[in-house]
Design a protein around this motif. Structure first.
Motif, mmCIF file in Angstrom:
data_model
loop_
_atom_site.group_PDB
_atom_site.id
_atom_site.type_symbol
_atom_site.label_atom_id
_atom_site.label_comp_id
_atom_site.label_asym_id
_atom_site.label_seq_id
_atom_site.Cartn_x
_atom_site.Cartn_y
_atom_site.Cartn_z
ATOM 1 N N PRO A 586 0.935 -1.204 0.077
ATOM 2 C CA PRO A 586 0.116 -0.006 0.194
ATOM 3 C C PRO A 586 0.909 1.246 0.087
ATOM 4 N N THR A 593 -6.987 3.361 -0.536
ATOM 5 C CA THR A 593 -7.855 2.429 -0.195
ATOM 6 C C THR A 593 -9.272 2.991 -0.447
ATOM 7 N N LEU A 598 -6.247 -2.871 2.890
ATOM 8 C CA LEU A 598 -5.525 -3.437 2.051
ATOM 9 C C LEU A 598 -4.391 -4.205 2.567
ATOM 10 N N GLY A 639 -9.956 -5.877 -0.342
ATOM 11 C CA GLY A 639 -10.255 -4.661 -0.321
ATOM 12 C C GLY A 639 -10.107 -4.250 -1.813
ATOM 13 N N PHE A 641 -8.919 -0.735 -4.188
ATOM 14 C CA PHE A 641 -8.088 0.552 -4.416
ATOM 15 C C PHE A 641 -8.492 1.438 -5.495
#
Length: 846
Positions: A586, A593, A598, A639, A641
């Motif tokens: 990340p 995010t 993440l 997650g 992004f």
């Protein structure tokens, strides 16, 4: 009529040569590409056939992503599979092969051996196997800490038997003793690759894992067919393992190479097509001028009884002869070009297998079809004009062919340009695959034709402006040069259009290249959180994960991750998946995010960019079906992004990647971030010391990394510019041809100018200035069209991360200046010819 046509051609040999040159250049490029492609295909087909000639059956793991040779990583085979295969009736011998990456360190330089773009391969020595096609060229087979290498690599690196050579593999740098060299299927080199062979136990330890094999090659007993033995073996294999015949293996490897060669061939043929397209303008302009100059001759033919059709046939026949001569010379030069390309590839280190040039009938047919058809089509309109000459014109010295209104050209040209631009944008932004390429090609062609059709409307006012400084700088000579360029806007425009196409493409790629470089700079600065970037010295080849592991303990380093990548199937389509350290990804990829966590990425989970997740109607916590080479599974969406041009669409952890792709163990990229307020110079020294044992790794800070990416773009552009240079050279011939014919057309006028006091030097200058005005006009047209095309390409590549439009003003100015210089070069021969004219004979010319 036939005799008259032949005599007309032979009486004007220079005109014939100049007309044929445009055909020669385009046809030679087409022929050279086809000959090189066919030669490489046959050579590699023969090479693979020889390599696998003793292999009746090959056993390997199935690949659920793409079950063909040379695609996504396959699972290794255990030694038990080899034992099972050996027990099958009809198997004479079964040999377990081990394949991987092994980079040689040149002991003379201490650097990784430069293969010139070829891969560095590692394998186990199989010289004693009945399935093998290798033979020792010198020395003996390896044992323990010993290696043998292909003879071409040994010669190129000046390696000597008995010396220590460091080899970089999965296990890091290790010294070995070179004890032999070998040949592969009678060749010193395997298509330019550097091949290093170990004994089997060592190869398993450093390339794969102890007790594992990449594949199994099997030789059959006499009297058993490949298909029969394959079926016998397939019945005893465990789930996830398959058997294919030696012929299938040969075809798969050959097809993989052929696909790469076909892509390269298509790339070259595009530029060959551009050259032919430019040549068509030259031929059209040449025959238009020839018809205008031969009005009285054609009228006399009509007066003597020749019909319109016969006159048109005469001109078309001249074009066919020019096309035939040009195609013949282009065919011969094309063969020389293919030889030259082989020499160039060898000079840069890419060694190709031995083999003579291949001339397929298709190549000869295409060469003559291109030369003759293009010439005939380009000369069709001038031939029609020739047929329209009335017999009475033979009695009128001042008769000229009537010209259509420029208003009609304006409407037609505007329509073509608009349709072409629309198709161009449509093909770049919405279509896909081969259909998109066809739409883009048609659109670009129509756009160029439209601008060329419109150019006579622009010729007079633009050349007036371009030539406005000439009277002040060169007096009467400058004024005459400008007026000559303005005199016949159709001719000037047609001549400039050929140059316009080449310089338009140069301008377009310059705009695209500048936009790519600016986009890379913005991406690195805004989408990467690393301070240092580590990459391989060899293109498309990874390096040991020990580098990333060692950096984690280096002073001043806060976060480190290696990146790996491979292919999976999601929603029945191939997708690239990237893997890294979940704790560092990340930050180092500057991911933002949008949902979930993440850093929760790990075994059994995946991260997807927000747009892709929305398109697939996925939310955090859902199971995502993913097909890996070993079969389908599901990964939990941990997650999402914001879209990142660096991260790609899908991210998994290195642990998950190592489990799914056990043979893909090398990092292609390592990112490192320093602790806050760290001394970057001192940290750089620590990193350099850490990677010193790995000479195939390069370390760069952010600014150096940006410069490296820009240099790669510049290298690609340089290659494209070299290919486009042919189109520009053909356009140069066009200006030479036009000016030479123009000088002949104005013979009497030139004689009068000399009679009233113009010196030879002033006459040469007048012709040069006319050429410069026409060339700069073509360059300005090219810059205008190329700037639009470059903008369209940039917009079309937004999804690929090219999201910044940048205009290369210095390069564009250079293009215009180069256009003017080309005009000076093109005028040398016509100017000298004009200056050498005898004054009295010139005045007496009718």
């Amino acid at each position: 009529m036939l005799r008259a046509t032949l005599k007309s051609l032979l009486a004007r040999k220079i005109r014939l040569v100049l007309s044929a040159l445009a055909v020669v250049a385009g046809v030679s490029f087409v022929t050279g590409t086809l000959v090189l492609t066919d030669t490489l295909n046959r050579t590699f087909d023969g090479l693979f056939a020889n390599i696998f000639q003793n292999v009746a059956v090959s056993v390997r793991s199935t690949n659920a992503v793409d079950n063909t040779s040379g695609t996504s990583s396959r699972q290794p085979l255990s030694a038990s599979v080899l034992d099972t295969v050996r027990g099958v009736d009809g198997v004479r011998e079964a040999f377990g092969g081990v394949d991987g990456t092994a980079v040689l360190v040149n002991p003379r330089t201490g650097k990784a051996f430069d293969t010139g773009g070829g891969p560095s391969l590692g394998t186990n020595w199989d010289g004693g196997s009945q399935t093998s096609a290798v033979e020792l060229a010198s020395g003996r087979a390896p044992r323990g800490a010993e290696i043998v290498v292909d003879r071409a690599t040994a010669d190129d690196a000046d390696l000597r038997l008995g010396e220590q050579v460091t080899v970089l593999t999965n296990g890091g740098p290790t010294p070995y003793t070179l004890v032999g060299t070998f040949r592969i299927a009678g060749q010193d080199s395997f298509g330019g690759a550097a091949v290093t062979a170990f004994d089997t136990a060592t190869a398993q330890r450093v390339l794969l894992a102890p007790g594992e094999f990449s594949s199994i090659s099997i030789a059959a007993d006499d009297g058993i067919s490949q298909n029969e033995l394959r079926d016998r073996i397939a019945r005893v294999l465990p789930t996830g393992v398959e058997a294919i015949t030696g012929k299938q293996l040969t075809d798969e490897n050959a097809n993989t190479v052929q696909e790469a060669i076909a892509g390269f061939s298509t790339f070259l043929l595009v530029f060959a097509g551009i050259a032919v397209f430019v040549g068509a303008f030259i031929i059209f302009n040449t025959f238009t001028m020839l018809v205008a100059q031969r009005v009285r001759e054609l009228a006399l033919l009509r007066a003597l009884g020749a019909r319109r059709r016969q006159v048109q046939f005469t001109v078309q026949l001249e074009a066919l002869i020019v096309g035939f001569v040009g195609a013949t010379l282009g065919l011969l030069l094309g063969a020389g070009l293919a030889v030259l390309l082989r020499i160039v590839t060898a000079a840069i280190g890419v060694s190709l297998p031995d083999g003579g040039l291949v001339f397929r009938p298709r190549t000869i047919i295409v060469a003559y079809a291109v030369g003759i058809i293009v010439t005939a089509v380009a000369a069709f309109v001038p031939a029609r004009k020739a047929a329209s000459v009335p017999p009475v014109a033979a009695m009128r010295e001042t008769f000229v062919l009537p010209a259509r209104s420029l208003r009609i050209r304006g409407v037609a040209g505007g329509a073509l340009a608009l349709i072409g631009a629309a198709l161009l944008v449509l093909g770049l932004t919405t279509a896909s695959g081969k259909g998109a390429a066809a739409v883009v090609g048609i659109g670009a062609g129509l756009a160029f034709l439209g601008v060329s059709t419109l150019s006579p409307l622009l010729a007079r006012p633009v050349t007036r402006v371009i030539g406005s400084p000439l009277p002040a700088l060169f007096g009467a000579t400058g004024r005459l040069g400008r007026e000559n360029a303005m005199r016949n806007p159709r001719r000037s425009a047609s001549t400039a259009s050929a140059l316009m196409i080449g310089l338009a493409l140069v301008s377009a790629f310059s705009v695209l290249g500048q936009s790519i470089k600016q986009s890379v700079t913005d991406t690195v600065r805004n989408n990467l959180g690393a301070d240092f970037y580590l990459t391989s010295t060899s293109f498309a080849q990874g390096f040991s994960p020990d580098v990333a592991r060692s950096l984690r303990d280096a002073p001043g380093i806060e976060l480190v991750t290696g990146l790996r990548s491979d292919v999976v199937r999601i929603n029945d389509s191939k997708k690239q998946v990237t893997a890294g350290d979940p704790a560092a990804l990340p930050t180092l990829l500057a991911l933002k995010t949008t949902a979930g966590d993440l850093r929760a990425l790990g075994r059994g989970s995946i991260l997807i960019d927000e747009d892709t997740a929305r398109d697939q109607k996925l939310s955090v916590g859902q199971e995502v079906p993913v097909v890996f080479p070993d079969g389908p599974t599901t990964l939990r969406l941990a997650g999402t992004f914001e879209k990142s041009p660096v991260a790609g669409q899908y991210l998994i952890s290195l642990d998950e990647f190592s489990q799914r792709f056990p043979t893909n163990t090398l990092d292609f990229f390592v990112l490192a971030k320093t602790v806050k307020d760290a001394d970057l110079t001192q940290v750089r020294q620590e990193i350099d010391a850490t990677v010193k044992p790995h000479p195939n790794v390069e370390v760069r800070d952010q600014s150096e990394f940006i410069r490296q990416q820009e240099n790669q773009v510049d290298q690609l552009l340089g290659f494209i510019y070299v290919l486009l240079a042919l189109a520009v050279v053909i356009a140069l011939f066009g200006i030479v041809n036009t000016l030479a014919l123009s000088v002949i057309e104005r013979t009497r006028e030139i004689g009068l100018l000399r009679a009233v006091g113009m010196s030879r030097r002033q006459l040469r200058r007048m012709v040069r200035l006319e050429a410069v005005v026409i060339a700069v006009f073509g360059a300005l047209l090219g810059v205008a069209v190329g700037s639009f095309l470059g903008w369209a390409l940039t917009i079309a590549l937004k999804e690929q991360g090219i999201d910044t439009f940048a205009y290369p003003t210095p390069t564009i100015i250079t293009v215009v200046i180069v256009g003017g210089l080309l005009g000076v070069l093109a005028a040398i021969f016509p100017a000298r010819r004009a200056a050498k004219m005898d004054i009295l004979r010139a005045i007496a010319t009718t």
